[in-house]
Design a protein around this motif. Structure first.
Motif, mmCIF file in Angstrom:
data_model
loop_
_atom_site.group_PDB
_atom_site.id
_atom_site.type_symbol
_atom_site.label_atom_id
_atom_site.label_comp_id
_atom_site.label_asym_id
_atom_site.label_seq_id
_atom_site.Cartn_x
_atom_site.Cartn_y
_atom_site.Cartn_z
ATOM 1 N N LEU A 177 0.829 -1.213 0.000
ATOM 2 C CA LEU A 177 0.000 0.000 0.000
ATOM 3 C C LEU A 177 0.860 1.258 0.000
ATOM 4 C CD1 LEU A 177 -2.805 -0.959 2.565
ATOM 5 C CD2 LEU A 177 -3.046 -0.701 0.092
ATOM 6 N N SER A 178 1.924 1.233 0.760
ATOM 7 C CA SER A 178 2.794 2.410 0.841
ATOM 8 C C SER A 178 3.531 2.651 -0.470
ATOM 9 C CB SER A 178 3.802 2.229 1.981
ATOM 10 O OG SER A 178 3.139 2.148 3.223
ATOM 11 N N GLN A 179 3.925 1.580 -1.123
ATOM 12 C CA GLN A 179 4.576 1.734 -2.426
ATOM 13 C C GLN A 179 3.607 2.336 -3.440
ATOM 14 O OE1 GLN A 179 5.329 -1.729 -4.922
ATOM 15 N NE2 GLN A 179 7.421 -1.057 -5.236
ATOM 16 N N GLU A 180 2.372 1.847 -3.448
ATOM 17 C CA GLU A 180 1.369 2.386 -4.364
ATOM 18 C C GLU A 180 1.074 3.850 -4.042
ATOM 19 O OE1 GLU A 180 -1.174 2.313 -7.608
ATOM 20 O OE2 GLU A 180 0.334 0.866 -6.933
ATOM 21 N N LEU A 181 1.032 4.175 -2.766
ATOM 22 C CA LEU A 181 0.789 5.561 -2.350
ATOM 23 C C LEU A 181 1.914 6.473 -2.830
ATOM 24 C CD1 LEU A 181 -0.886 7.619 -0.758
ATOM 25 C CD2 LEU A 181 0.400 6.952 1.283
ATOM 26 N N ALA A 182 3.156 6.002 -2.745
ATOM 27 C CA ALA A 182 4.293 6.807 -3.204
ATOM 28 C C ALA A 182 4.195 7.078 -4.704
ATOM 29 C CB ALA A 182 5.600 6.090 -2.882
ATOM 30 N N LYS A 183 3.763 6.088 -5.478
ATOM 31 C CA LYS A 183 3.609 6.269 -6.926
ATOM 32 C C LYS A 183 2.515 7.286 -7.229
ATOM 33 C CE LYS A 183 5.104 1.609 -8.262
ATOM 34 N NZ LYS A 183 4.671 0.321 -8.869
ATOM 35 N N VAL A 184 1.410 7.171 -6.518
ATOM 36 C CA VAL A 184 0.291 8.091 -6.739
ATOM 37 C C VAL A 184 0.693 9.521 -6.391
ATOM 38 C CG1 VAL A 184 -1.996 8.722 -5.881
ATOM 39 C CG2 VAL A 184 -1.510 6.352 -6.473
ATOM 40 N N GLU A 185 1.419 9.691 -5.307
ATOM 41 C CA GLU A 185 1.859 11.032 -4.907
ATOM 42 C C GLU A 185 2.844 11.612 -5.917
ATOM 43 O OE1 GLU A 185 3.268 10.328 -0.963
ATOM 44 O OE2 GLU A 185 1.322 10.800 -0.053
ATOM 45 N N GLN A 186 3.684 10.762 -6.516
ATOM 46 C CA GLN A 186 4.602 11.246 -7.551
ATOM 47 C C GLN A 186 3.823 11.679 -8.788
ATOM 48 O OE1 GLN A 186 8.097 11.738 -7.576
ATOM 49 N NE2 GLN A 186 7.354 12.813 -9.397
ATOM 50 N N SER A 187 2.806 10.906 -9.158
ATOM 51 C CA SER A 187 1.956 11.277 -10.296
ATOM 52 C C SER A 187 1.275 12.615 -10.037
ATOM 53 C CB SER A 187 0.898 10.196 -10.546
ATOM 54 O OG SER A 187 1.487 8.953 -10.833
ATOM 55 N N GLU A 188 0.780 12.793 -8.826
ATOM 56 C CA GLU A 188 0.106 14.049 -8.479
ATOM 57 C C GLU A 188 1.068 15.230 -8.565
ATOM 58 O OE1 GLU A 188 -2.439 16.055 -4.778
ATOM 59 O OE2 GLU A 188 -1.797 13.957 -4.692
ATOM 60 N N ALA B 208 7.138 15.224 -18.349
ATOM 61 C CA ALA B 208 6.056 14.234 -18.360
ATOM 62 C C ALA B 208 6.548 12.845 -18.748
ATOM 63 C CB ALA B 208 4.963 14.682 -19.326
ATOM 64 N N SER B 209 7.552 12.775 -19.601
ATOM 65 C CA SER B 209 7.997 11.479 -20.124
ATOM 66 C C SER B 209 9.193 10.892 -19.382
ATOM 67 C CB SER B 209 8.355 11.616 -21.611
ATOM 68 O OG SER B 209 9.412 12.549 -21.790
ATOM 69 N N ARG B 210 9.806 11.656 -18.483
ATOM 70 C CA ARG B 210 10.987 11.131 -17.791
ATOM 71 C C ARG B 210 10.608 9.945 -16.913
ATOM 72 N NH1 ARG B 210 11.064 12.377 -12.492
ATOM 73 N NH2 ARG B 210 9.709 14.070 -11.773
ATOM 74 N N LYS B 211 11.589 9.086 -16.688
ATOM 75 C CA LYS B 211 11.368 7.916 -15.843
ATOM 76 C C LYS B 211 11.069 8.364 -14.414
ATOM 77 C CE LYS B 211 13.507 3.523 -14.516
ATOM 78 N NZ LYS B 211 14.712 2.656 -14.629
ATOM 79 N N GLY B 212 10.039 7.786 -13.853
ATOM 80 C CA GLY B 212 9.660 8.150 -12.493
ATOM 81 C C GLY B 212 8.656 9.278 -12.408
ATOM 82 N N SER B 213 8.170 9.755 -13.561
ATOM 83 C CA SER B 213 7.178 10.839 -13.540
ATOM 84 C C SER B 213 5.835 10.356 -13.008
ATOM 85 C CB SER B 213 6.984 11.420 -14.941
ATOM 86 O OG SER B 213 6.321 10.492 -15.797
ATOM 87 N N GLY B 214 5.601 9.070 -13.145
ATOM 88 C CA GLY B 214 4.327 8.510 -12.698
ATOM 89 C C GLY B 214 3.219 8.620 -13.714
ATOM 90 N N LEU B 215 3.535 9.121 -14.923
ATOM 91 C CA LEU B 215 2.526 9.292 -15.965
ATOM 92 C C LEU B 215 2.861 8.449 -17.187
ATOM 93 C CD1 LEU B 215 1.983 13.172 -15.890
ATOM 94 C CD2 LEU B 215 0.808 11.405 -14.558
ATOM 95 N N ASP B 216 1.818 8.052 -17.914
ATOM 96 C CA ASP B 216 2.034 7.310 -19.152
ATOM 97 C C ASP B 216 2.064 8.280 -20.331
ATOM 98 O OD1 ASP B 216 -0.585 8.049 -19.645
ATOM 99 O OD2 ASP B 216 -1.403 6.017 -19.520
ATOM 100 N N ALA B 217 2.039 7.739 -21.543
ATOM 101 C CA ALA B 217 2.148 8.580 -22.740
ATOM 102 C C ALA B 217 0.955 9.509 -22.918
ATOM 103 C CB ALA B 217 2.296 7.700 -23.983
ATOM 104 N N GLN B 218 -0.169 9.189 -22.263
ATOM 105 C CA GLN B 218 -1.356 10.029 -22.359
ATOM 106 C C GLN B 218 -1.531 10.955 -21.154
ATOM 107 O OE1 GLN B 218 -3.068 10.065 -25.237
ATOM 108 N NE2 GLN B 218 -1.445 8.657 -25.850
#
Length: 341
Positions: free
Chosen positions: A58-69, A114-124
């Motif tokens: 859960l914490s790993q997923e939360l970290a990804k979501v916060e990076q996307s935000e 937006a495209s850098r590794k670790g941005s948390g976003l896909d191509a869209q």
């Protein structure tokens, strides 16, 4: 006397037997109690480790979501600065050469972010989701749905997958019917078809069925759309995200109003995805809270201590902390197996 002595000896034998039986029964009870205690201890260990593993995921997923935000907010802010620069000019004018270079440079920086590794976003510009279908679009020069005056028969081979289909489009059939025919033909290969705002065909499939979308297609047939003769090779393209569409406007030095329209479109797209990300973050936080509540109701002191320490480490700043805890959580299965031996 001898008889009496013998009787005494005989009378002692049942007592000795009863005493021996009591010792054996007591030993068995002790062994059973030890075994039960050991089982309870192992169960508590498994519970602790399972709790730890769930918290880590859960914490790993939360970290990804916060990076996307964070990435979405940075992109939105960058677009807002660009819009403010353009608001000082008349809508029907075009940027000067130096200004155009500056606009293109700012857009490129946003694209790289937006495209850098670790941005948390896909191509869209959406959050990364491995389960999300893969989508590609057909070249704008290939039209499969408009009404044509002649019957058409089209054969399509989808790359090295070996998958193929035949598409029959009767003369004067309207666009809706042609589109339904295309959808039906591709559905046999678990590929869905939609229309974009620009009236281009979009092909989507789950990851396990998306191989044909990632390779060139070979199309042949008879009719106006595809003339009889040598087969034509088609390459499906990625769908342009709003930043790429803005970049195209800047490259052709369109009017200030066109720039503004694309910026607003990109911001709407980002805002919609930001709302989804925030909802996901709240959901994950609620799950962590539920885990805390469940842990507080447990009588195991070890569970409480481990959960508290794990939360403190995993929610600390920096991605490395999450990585460390997840690496530890990944060995949970081995630890459980060891504890059960």
């Amino acid at each position: 006397m001898l008889v009496k002595s013998s009787e005494k000896v005989q009378s002692l034998e049942p007592a000795n037997t009863a005493k021996s039986s009591g010792v054996v029964t007591s030993s068995k009870d002790s062994a059973n109690n030890l075994w039960k205690n050991k089982i309870v201890a192992k169960q508590e260990q498994v519970q602790v480790l399972t709790n730890w593993s769930i918290r880590g995921a859960l914490s790993q997923e939360l970290a990804k979501v916060e990076q996307s935000e964070a990435t979405i907010r940075n992109l939105f802010t960058g677009l807002e600065r660009l819009a403010q620069q353009l608001n000082t000019q008349a809508a029907n004018t075009k940027p000067q050469a130096m200004q155009q270079r500056g606009i293109s440079s700012q857009i490129t920086m946003l694209q790289n972010a937006a495209s850098r590794k670790g941005s948390g976003l896909d191509a869209q510009l959406r959050t990364n989701d491995p389960s999300r279908p893969i989508t590609r679009q057909l070249n704008a020069n290939m039209d499969l749905i408009s009404k044509r005056p002649h019957d058409e028969n089209i054969q399509l081979l989808m790359g090295r997958s070996g998958k193929s289909l035949n598409l029959s489009l009767p003369a004067n059939q309207d666009e809706r019917a042609n589109f339904s025919a295309v959808q039906s033909a591709f559905s046999q290969h678990q590929i869905s078809v939609e229309l974009s705002r620009e009236n281009r065909l979009l092909f989507s499939a789950k990851k396990e069925n998306a191989g044909p979308l990632l390779e060139p297609w070979v199309i042949s047939g008879q009719g106006v759309r595809v003339a009889a003769g040598n087969p034509i090779s088609l390459q499906l393209n990625d769908i342009d995200n709003p930043l790429n569409e803005l970049a195209k406007i800047a490259d052709k030095n369109a009017s200030i109003q066109e720039h503004r329209d694309r910026i607003q479109n990109a911001q709407r797209h980002l805002k919609a995805n930001l709302m989804k990300v925030q909802a996901k973050r709240q959901q994950l936080l609620a799950q962590l809270q539920q885990l805390d509540t469940a842990s507080s109701l447990d009588n195991s002191e070890a569970l409480t201590n481990l959960s508290s320490n794990a939360k403190q480490q995993m929610l600390s700043a920096g991605a490395n902390s999450v990585s460390v805890i997840m690496a530890q959580a990944n060995v949970t299965r081995n630890m459980v197996q060891y504890s059960l031996n």
